[in-house]
Enzyme design. Structure first.
Site, PDB file in Angstrom:
ATOM      1  N   HIS A 135      77.356   9.494  64.073  1.00  0.00           N
ATOM      2  CA  HIS A 135      77.395  10.666  63.186  1.00  0.00           C
ATOM      3  C   HIS A 135      78.444  10.414  62.102  1.00  0.00           C
ATOM      4  CE1 HIS A 135      78.168  14.798  61.871  1.00  0.00           C
ATOM      5  NE2 HIS A 135      77.014  15.120  62.412  1.00  0.00           N
ATOM      6  N   CYS A 195      73.006  12.654  58.844  1.00  0.00           N
ATOM      7  CA  CYS A 195      73.360  14.075  58.728  1.00  0.00           C
ATOM      8  C   CYS A 195      73.549  14.403  57.256  1.00  0.00           C
ATOM      9  CB  CYS A 195      74.628  14.366  59.536  1.00  0.00           C
ATOM     10  SG  CYS A 195      75.147  16.079  59.376  1.00  0.00           S
ATOM     11  N   HIS A 208      69.846  15.055  61.184  1.00  0.00           N
ATOM     12  CA  HIS A 208      70.317  16.443  61.046  1.00  0.00           C
ATOM     13  C   HIS A 208      70.035  16.797  59.603  1.00  0.00           C
ATOM     14  CE1 HIS A 208      73.880  15.930  64.126  1.00  0.00           C
ATOM     15  NE2 HIS A 208      72.703  15.770  64.676  1.00  0.00           N
ATOM     16  N   ASP A 245      70.105  21.859  61.213  1.00  0.00           N
ATOM     17  CA  ASP A 245      71.527  21.785  61.553  1.00  0.00           C
ATOM     18  C   ASP A 245      72.119  23.171  61.413  1.00  0.00           C
ATOM     19  OD1 ASP A 245      73.767  20.537  62.416  1.00  0.00           O
ATOM     20  OD2 ASP A 245      74.025  19.250  60.686  1.00  0.00           O
ATOM     21  N   HIS A 246      73.414  23.238  61.216  1.00  0.00           N
ATOM     22  CA  HIS A 246      74.076  24.539  61.143  1.00  0.00           C
ATOM     23  C   HIS A 246      73.211  25.567  60.421  1.00  0.00           C
ATOM     24  CE1 HIS A 246      78.098  22.155  61.067  1.00  0.00           C
ATOM     25  NE2 HIS A 246      77.382  21.950  62.158  1.00  0.00           N
ATOM     26  N   TYR A 306      75.495  27.834  65.032  1.00  0.00           N
ATOM     27  CA  TYR A 306      74.513  27.529  66.080  1.00  0.00           C
ATOM     28  C   TYR A 306      73.847  28.771  66.673  1.00  0.00           C
ATOM     29  CZ  TYR A 306      75.812  22.678  65.722  1.00  0.00           C
ATOM     30  OH  TYR A 306      75.997  21.403  65.244  1.00  0.00           O
TER      31      TYR A 306
HETATM   32  C1  DNO Z   1      79.072  19.834  64.363  1.00  0.00           C
HETATM   33  C2  DNO Z   1      78.434  18.561  64.697  1.00  0.00           C
HETATM   34  C3  DNO Z   1      79.420  17.514  65.148  1.00  0.00           C
HETATM   35  C4  DNO Z   1      78.673  16.336  65.757  1.00  0.00           C
HETATM   36  C5  DNO Z   1      79.569  15.229  66.230  1.00  0.00           C
HETATM   37  C6  DNO Z   1      78.776  14.064  66.746  1.00  0.00           C
HETATM   38  O1  DNO Z   1      78.427  20.836  64.272  1.00  0.00           O
HETATM   39  O2  DNO Z   1      77.649  18.097  63.659  1.00  0.00           O
HETATM   40  O3  DNO Z   1      80.293  18.059  66.095  1.00  0.00           O
HETATM   41  O4  DNO Z   1      77.920  16.786  66.849  1.00  0.00           O
HETATM   42  O5  DNO Z   1      80.395  14.790  65.219  1.00  0.00           O
HETATM   43  O6  DNO Z   1      79.540  13.310  67.629  1.00  0.00           O
END
Ligand code: DNO
Length: 362
Positions: free
Chosen positions: A207, A245, A272, A321-322, A335
């Protein structure tokens, strides 16, 4: 691709597997053993129980986010080999349960960093946001406490209280580690785990740094096309791959996201996909917030990103994602269920459009 959603386990998540199962097109979850500490071996029984719980809900585990890498490995401490052996054992235990995707990061001390977790937008939704002036005014030692205060009583991923209690110690550990050393420690780690990844066909997916630059003087290395390509070349094995991401690489507008996806063809194992809206791009007051997934709500061209994933043959899990907090939902910032479900539907729609255009030659 497979549409998935992140799920933290029934003890920690405000969203249930039943709800996730009802989001159209979602067939898998990305999950973790949220109560393990980095460095610890994941017990086979715990993995099995988690897997059975997910399967009983009509879903399956599409991947793990994250098996966190402990600080000894990142700083290259004398005891790192012991922790690498533990990591290998965890991968072995996951491989035996047929779990073949592991997301992790190599960020020192702090994982993702934001200055607000509930900025109110004009439509009344709340979102995570970043403002440079606010960062500059924060003492990093207080950062964890301020994140905890904003977390709605949830434990934020990467901001686990036990680790954050030692922030000063962690800063001291990293004080002599520069970017090149951090990179070499990462390569050392990856080379050591490649045999077990090959044995079980486990794809490691790093990531990126979020945001995509160093914060509080801590060096960060996975935040640009050149940086990630260098890592791919240094350990040139398909099991050394990427979590693409968009919301992290995209924090730096110099990163051309569709271009990066094309450059990483074959090495993106997990995606993501989310949007950001930039409000100010001056150096002193750099400011962005996490918008809805839709292109028109933010700064990124989501269609171009999905098209690049499709055209490079991406076949791994993708997740919204978020999300924003909407419709009075209370949950872990970023989330909640509703906006991520909208995100999944939108991404599925884009994917279907791109796929059919290709198939029909239009
Ligand atoms: C946050 C996530 C991060 C991700 C880590 C992967 O919302 O995108 O915490 O899970 O960096 O190890």
């Amino acid at each position: 691709m497979e549409m998935t959603m992140r799920w933290y386990g029934s003890k920690f998540d405000t969203v249930t597997l039943k709800q996730i199962r009802q989001v159209p097109g979602v067939t898998g979850v990305i999950t973790t053993l949220y109560d393990t500490t980095p460095g610890e071996v994941w017990a086979p029984e715990k993995i099995r129980t988690l897997k059975e719980e997910v399967q009983a809900a009509g879903l399956h585990i599409s991947g793990i986010e994250s098996v966190n890498v402990c600080d000894s490995i990142k700083v290259g401490d004398s005891d790192r080999d012991k922790y690498i052996d533990n990591y290998i054992q965890t991968l072995e235990n996951l491989g035996k349960e047929d779990i073949r995707l592991v997301c992790y990061n190599f960020m020192p001390v702090f994982d993702w960093t934001r200055t607000e977790l509930a900025r109110v937008r004009p439509d009344g939704s709340t979102v995570l946001a970043y403002n440079q002036k606010a960062i500059d005014a924060i003492d990093p030692a207080n950062m964890a406490a301020s994140m905890e205060k904003m977390s709605n009583g949830t434990i934020l991923p990467g901001w686990e209280p036990e680790r954050m209690a030692k922030v000063k110690e962690l800063f001291a550990m990293y004080s002599s580690v520069d970017g090149e050393q951090l990179f070499q420690h990462l390569v050392y780690f990856l080379k050591a785990i490649m045999p077990v990844c090959n044995k079980y066909d486990i794809k490691m997916a790093i990531h990126p740094d979020d945001p995509a630059w160093s914060v509080f003087g801590l060096t960060r290395i996975i935040n640009s096309e050149a940086g990630i390509l260098r890592l791919m070349a240094a350990v040139d094995d398909v099991h050394n791959g990427v979590t693409f991401c968009s919301g992290s690489y995209g924090t730096n507008l110099e990163n051309d996201l569709p271009h990066m996806i094309r450059a990483l063809k074959g090495r993106i194992h997990f995606a993501h996909v989310r949007n950001l809206k930039f409000n100010d791009i001056s150096r002193e007051n750099y400011d962005f917030e996490e918008s809805a997934h839709l292109s028109s709500d933010g700064t990124f061209d989501m269609y171009e990103m999905v098209k690049a994933l499709y055209e490079t043959g991406f076949d791994g899990p993708i997740r919204p994602d978020h999300g924003r907090m909407i419709w009075d939902e209370k949950g872990m910032p970023g989330y909640g269920l509703y906006d991520r479900a909208l995100g999944a539907c939108y991404l599925n729609g884009l994917w279907e459009a791109v796929e059919k255009s290709h198939q029909r030659g239009v």
